[in-house]
Every structure is written in structure tokens, then in C-alpha cells.
Design a protein around this motif. Structure first.
Motif, mmCIF file in Angstrom:
data_model
loop_
_atom_site.group_PDB
_atom_site.id
_atom_site.type_symbol
_atom_site.label_atom_id
_atom_site.label_comp_id
_atom_site.label_asym_id
_atom_site.label_seq_id
_atom_site.Cartn_x
_atom_site.Cartn_y
_atom_site.Cartn_z
ATOM 1 N N UNK A 199 0.956 -1.168 0.112
ATOM 2 C CA UNK A 199 0.108 -0.160 -0.102
ATOM 3 C C UNK A 199 0.725 1.192 0.105
ATOM 4 N N UNK A 200 0.778 1.810 -1.078
ATOM 5 C CA UNK A 200 1.678 3.388 -1.103
ATOM 6 C C UNK A 200 1.035 4.400 0.047
ATOM 7 N N UNK A 201 1.854 5.080 0.607
ATOM 8 C CA UNK A 201 1.394 5.997 1.295
ATOM 9 C C UNK A 201 1.671 7.621 0.578
ATOM 10 N N UNK A 202 0.522 8.474 0.624
ATOM 11 C CA UNK A 202 0.656 9.780 -0.048
ATOM 12 C C UNK A 202 0.202 9.667 -1.608
ATOM 13 N N UNK A 203 0.564 10.912 -2.033
ATOM 14 C CA UNK A 203 -0.103 10.823 -3.530
ATOM 15 C C UNK A 203 0.523 10.052 -4.349
ATOM 16 N N UNK A 204 -0.091 9.545 -5.633
ATOM 17 C CA UNK A 204 0.659 8.691 -6.700
ATOM 18 C C UNK A 204 1.594 9.711 -7.572
ATOM 19 N N UNK A 205 1.086 11.002 -7.460
ATOM 20 C CA UNK A 205 1.675 12.121 -8.472
ATOM 21 C C UNK A 205 3.115 12.287 -7.844
ATOM 22 N N UNK A 206 3.450 12.175 -6.663
ATOM 23 C CA UNK A 206 4.730 12.403 -6.229
ATOM 24 C C UNK A 206 5.920 11.625 -7.025
ATOM 25 N N UNK A 207 7.059 12.263 -7.040
ATOM 26 C CA UNK A 207 8.287 11.603 -7.803
ATOM 27 C C UNK A 207 8.636 10.422 -6.893
ATOM 28 N N UNK A 208 8.810 10.635 -5.784
ATOM 29 C CA UNK A 208 9.043 9.549 -4.665
ATOM 30 C C UNK A 208 7.995 9.004 -3.950
ATOM 31 N N UNK A 209 7.860 7.651 -3.921
ATOM 32 C CA UNK A 209 6.716 7.203 -3.211
ATOM 33 C C UNK A 209 7.167 6.198 -2.079
ATOM 34 N N UNK A 210 6.419 6.211 -1.066
ATOM 35 C CA UNK A 210 6.630 5.583 0.257
ATOM 36 C C UNK A 210 5.546 4.720 0.574
ATOM 37 N N UNK A 211 5.836 3.486 0.757
ATOM 38 C CA UNK A 211 4.579 2.624 1.156
ATOM 39 C C UNK A 211 4.968 1.348 2.257
ATOM 40 N N UNK A 212 3.946 0.666 2.637
ATOM 41 C CA UNK A 212 4.176 -0.498 3.668
ATOM 42 C C UNK A 212 3.559 -1.717 2.876
ATOM 43 N N UNK A 213 4.032 -2.843 3.434
ATOM 44 C CA UNK A 213 3.635 -4.077 2.950
ATOM 45 C C UNK A 213 3.535 -5.021 4.019
ATOM 46 N N UNK A 214 2.672 -6.122 3.813
ATOM 47 C CA UNK A 214 2.711 -7.232 4.916
ATOM 48 C C UNK A 214 2.601 -8.556 3.764
ATOM 49 N N UNK A 215 3.349 -9.549 4.371
ATOM 50 C CA UNK A 215 3.612 -10.650 3.203
ATOM 51 C C UNK A 215 3.306 -12.091 4.110
ATOM 52 N N UNK A 216 3.401 -13.117 3.400
ATOM 53 C CA UNK A 216 3.273 -14.425 3.894
ATOM 54 C C UNK A 216 4.190 -15.499 2.928
#
Length: 105
Positions: free
Chosen positions: A32-49
Motif C-alpha cells: 500500500x502506497x502512502x501519499x499521493x501517486x503523483x509524487x516523484x518518490x513514493x513511500x509505502x508499507x507491505x505485509x507478506x506471507x
């Protein structure tokens, strides 16, 4: 020989935790990205198995025990560069931190 473990196959286990002729692996990850998708740099979080097993030729897949890892992470994507940091728990094995980078063309 195929290797199991590490950030590419089975997070929560050390790289080369197990080896064999055949590798069977699967992973489910929600990012899941955090913030606007229009930003040059994108930060996000993830969960996994993650789950995987390795075994030698001549053995049957259904007879193998699959190792499992669960965890969460953060990622940063900027232009063609991506950085991933995750913490994973290898069920029955302990906790490991995985760091990965990549260039996307």
C-alpha cells in the motif's frame, strides 16, 4: 542446486537455509502506497506471507514440509530506484531483517 531462504524466496530464514534439486515456493504480499501517486518518490508499507520447500529429484512434493515466514516492511520508490526494508519471522526459526534494492527500467 536450488536455495531456500532470504529476501528473494523465504523471508525470515537465512539465505541458503536449505538446498535441493527442486524448489517450490509461493508468496502473498499486500503493498500500500502512502501519499499521493503523483509524487516523484513514493513511500509505502507491505505485509507478506512466504512459504517454500526444497527437495531432491526422486522425492514427491506432497511428502515435503513447507517452511513459512510472515512479516511487514516499508518501501521507497523513486524514479528507477527501489529500496525495500522488511522484518520477517520464520515460523519456528526466529526473526530476520531483509534489505533489498533494485533498478527498474
Amino acid at each position: 542446486r536450488r536455495l531456500s531462504g532470504g529476501g528473494d524466496v523465504l523471508r525470515g530464514f537465512r539465505v541458503g537455509y536449505a538446498s535441493g534439486d527442486v524448489l517450490a515456493a509461493g508468496s502473498v504480499e499486500v503493498r500500500t502506497p502512502l501519499g499521493s501517486p503523483l509524487n516523484l518518490a513514493r513511500l509505502g508499507v507491505s505485509v507478506f506471507f512466504d512459504t517454500a520447500t526444497v527437495y531432491d529429484v526422486g522425492r514427491r512434493l506432497r511428502d515435503q514440509t513447507f517452511d513459512r515466514g510472515v512479516g511487514a516492511g516499508v518501501w521507497l520508490s523513486a524514479a528507477v530506484f527501489r529500496l525495500n526494508l522488511s522484518v520477517a519471522r520464520g515460523i519456528g526459526r526466529g526473526t530476520r531483517v531483509n534489505v533489498g534494492t533494485s533498478l527498474v527500467f
